[in-house]
Design a protein around this motif. Structure first.
Motif, PDB file in Angstrom:
ATOM      1  N   VAL A   1       3.601  -6.954  -3.464  1.00 52.38           N
ATOM      2  CA  VAL A   1       2.171  -6.625  -3.530  1.00 52.38           C
ATOM      3  C   VAL A   1       1.987  -5.115  -3.601  1.00 52.38           C
ATOM      4  O   VAL A   1       1.247  -4.592  -4.455  1.00 52.38           O
ATOM      5  N   LYS A   2       2.651  -4.392  -2.710  1.00 51.43           N
ATOM      6  CA  LYS A   2       2.533  -2.934  -2.705  1.00 51.43           C
ATOM      7  C   LYS A   2       3.058  -2.334  -4.003  1.00 51.43           C
ATOM      8  O   LYS A   2       2.488  -1.363  -4.525  1.00 51.43           O
TER       9      LYS A   2
ATOM     10  N   HIS B   1      -5.805  -7.958  -1.927  1.00 48.96           N
ATOM     11  CA  HIS B   1      -4.599  -7.217  -2.297  1.00 48.96           C
ATOM     12  C   HIS B   1      -3.985  -7.728  -3.597  1.00 48.96           C
ATOM     13  O   HIS B   1      -3.525  -6.942  -4.432  1.00 48.96           O
TER      14      HIS B   1
ATOM     15  N   ASP C   1      -5.757  -6.245   9.024  1.00 47.39           N
ATOM     16  CA  ASP C   1      -5.816  -5.752   7.653  1.00 47.39           C
ATOM     17  C   ASP C   1      -6.822  -6.545   6.825  1.00 47.39           C
ATOM     18  O   ASP C   1      -7.536  -5.988   5.989  1.00 47.39           O
TER      19      ASP C   1
ATOM     20  N   GLN D   1       0.385  -2.733  -6.570  1.00 45.98           N
ATOM     21  CA  GLN D   1      -0.759  -1.880  -6.253  1.00 45.98           C
ATOM     22  C   GLN D   1      -0.487  -0.416  -6.573  1.00 45.98           C
ATOM     23  O   GLN D   1      -1.341   0.288  -7.115  1.00 45.98           O
TER      24      GLN D   1
ATOM     25  N   THR E   1      -5.276 -11.336   1.395  1.00 41.83           N
ATOM     26  CA  THR E   1      -6.248 -10.384   1.927  1.00 41.83           C
ATOM     27  C   THR E   1      -5.721  -9.575   3.102  1.00 41.83           C
ATOM     28  O   THR E   1      -6.365  -8.612   3.533  1.00 41.83           O
TER      29      THR E   1
ATOM     30  N   ARG F   1     -11.499  -7.406   1.135  1.00 41.66           N
ATOM     31  CA  ARG F   1     -10.671  -6.653   0.195  1.00 41.66           C
ATOM     32  C   ARG F   1      -9.500  -7.545  -0.206  1.00 41.66           C
ATOM     33  O   ARG F   1      -8.825  -8.127   0.640  1.00 41.66           O
TER      34      ARG F   1
END
Length: 415
Positions: A353-354, A253, A86, A357, A7, A251
């Motif tokens: 992760v990015k 991730h 974040d 995404q 998260t 949120r």
């Protein structure tokens, strides 16, 4: 078993000190390697490193608190603060006894030790700082995070060399899955670019001496590689049980779905030439995730830019994935960041992760001459768009420590 989600994310790195800066640097193929200027490198074989720039600890923590932390602890606390922000996680609204900290460092506060050793020699024992030991010990990053944010759950500082970040994330995954914690702040931190460590790695002929071309020095899988590039920083993630994250409307991730660990049982510093330990850790992570090899969409390689390390990891991937190996993109973040040692796993988890995404695989830069023993798809030199649901991240360390995590892209669930 509880599901475990990510998260929050925070980073301090040679490519920037926010997740956005770090990610932009990766996808644009930027190098964070430069000449080391913190001390005189004129007598060193290697004079380059992945140095963290524009980091002002006093501005972040105040002069008094900054001076009580070695640089590796400063990095860790700064990255943890980013990650908590974040995640929008308020400790005032959280059961602190169920918030853990699993953050390690491979070398700890080595600069503090060097500084105080000089004080001892020049000025005598009465002038040595009483804070030397608490500043230098490797658990202090985890401790300072716990103290600063008031967490009272399990706290641990895994020391598995360069696999620390993945070890921390994987063990935190186990803790949350078992129901023993709701939240764990997990990752690694390192600030080991010092006179003595650079000398040691240089004398071991394990670091690159491409001093006149710093941005081209870290070149995993390329035939012209001549060693890794030391780097520093911190990568910290907030892991939560899905239940806890959902209850507070967080949120999400990504999801952590697998973890595997193993030991080479082979050598103090050299990777097993056949990649046996790496293979076992990847195989275990797949099994724990309940996946088959064909379900992995991308591999974030450990890939330090050493001859035997890159060859053995390639061999391990081929052994596990068979004919699929050539079809799975393999990316090497260290081509741009250098080797962040104990911080590498956390930073590379954030990159993965990015990547899922955004649907972009960062490149492995400095791919100029193919190595016949390293013949997979390393996403050479230019980022690639791709649809990815599941990614594997590898981290291996001195002593034969291996840790592999598997992350899954999160898609909001509809009741």
């Amino acid at each position: 078993m509880e599901r475990v989600v990510i998260t929050g994310m925070g980073i301090v790195s040679p490519l920037g000190n926010t997740v956005e800066q770090f990610w932009n640097g990766l996808v644009n193929g930027m190098s964070g390697i430069s000449r080391i200027d913190a001390f005189d490198t004129s007598k060193h074989k290697s004079k380059i490193g992945g140095v963290v720039r524009d980091f002002d600890a006093e501005a972040l923590f105040g002069r008094k608190d900054a001076r009580r932390m070695d640089r590796f602890s400063q990095f860790a606390v700064a990255a943890a603060e980013q990650a908590l922000a974040d995640a929008a996680l308020s400790m005032a609204d959280t059961d602190r006894e169920r918030v853990g900290v699993y953050v390690g460092s491979g070398i700890g506060g080595i600069q503090t030790l060097l500084d105080q050793a000089a004080v001892l020699q020049d000025r005598g024992p009465d002038r040595v700082s009483p804070t030397l030991v608490p500043m230098m010990i490797a658990n202090m990053a985890a401790a300072m995070i716990s103290i600063r944010f008031g967490t009272q759950g399990p706290s641990m500082a895994p020391v598995t060399a360069c696999s620390i970040g993945n070890t921390a994330i994987g063990e935190a995954w186990r803790l949350i899955r078992s129901g023993s914690a709701d939240v764990v702040i997990a990752g690694g931190s390192e600030a080991a670019i010092t006179d003595i460590s650079l000398a040691s790695f240089g004398n071991a002929t394990s670091v690159s001496t491409r001093n006149e071309q710093p941005s081209q020095a870290s070149r995993p899988f390329d035939a012209g590689r001549d060693g890794f590039v030391m780097a520093e920083g911190a990568g910290i993630l907030i892991l939560e049980s899905f239940t806890h994250a959902q209850r507070r409307g967080a949120r999400i991730h990504a999801e952590v779905i697998g973890y595997g660990a193993s030991s080479d049982a082979y050598h103090m510093v050299a990777t097993h030439p056949e990649g046996i330990g790496a293979y076992q850790a990847m195989k275990t992570a797949l099994r724990e995730a309940g996946l088959e090899p064909h379900q992995i969409d991308v591999i974030s390689a450990h890939a330090t830019s050493t001859d035997i390390g890159d060859r053995s990891e390639t061999a391990a991937i081929k052994k596990l994935f068979g004919e699929l190996a050539s079809r799975i993109p393999v990316t090497a973040n260290k081509s741009m960041t250098g080797h962040m040692l104990g911080a590498a796993g956390g930073a590379e988890a954030i990159a993965l992760v990015k990547s899922m995404q955004e649907g972009i695989i960062p490149p492995t830069i400095n791919q100029e001459e193919s190595d016949p023993t390293c013949d997979l798809d390393y996403v050479p030199n230019k980022a690639r768009k791709a649809n990815m649901e599941i990614g594997m991240s590898n981290s291996f360390g001195f002593g034969g420590h291996n840790a592999v995590i598997i992350l899954k892209k999160y898609t909001a669930e509809i009741d």
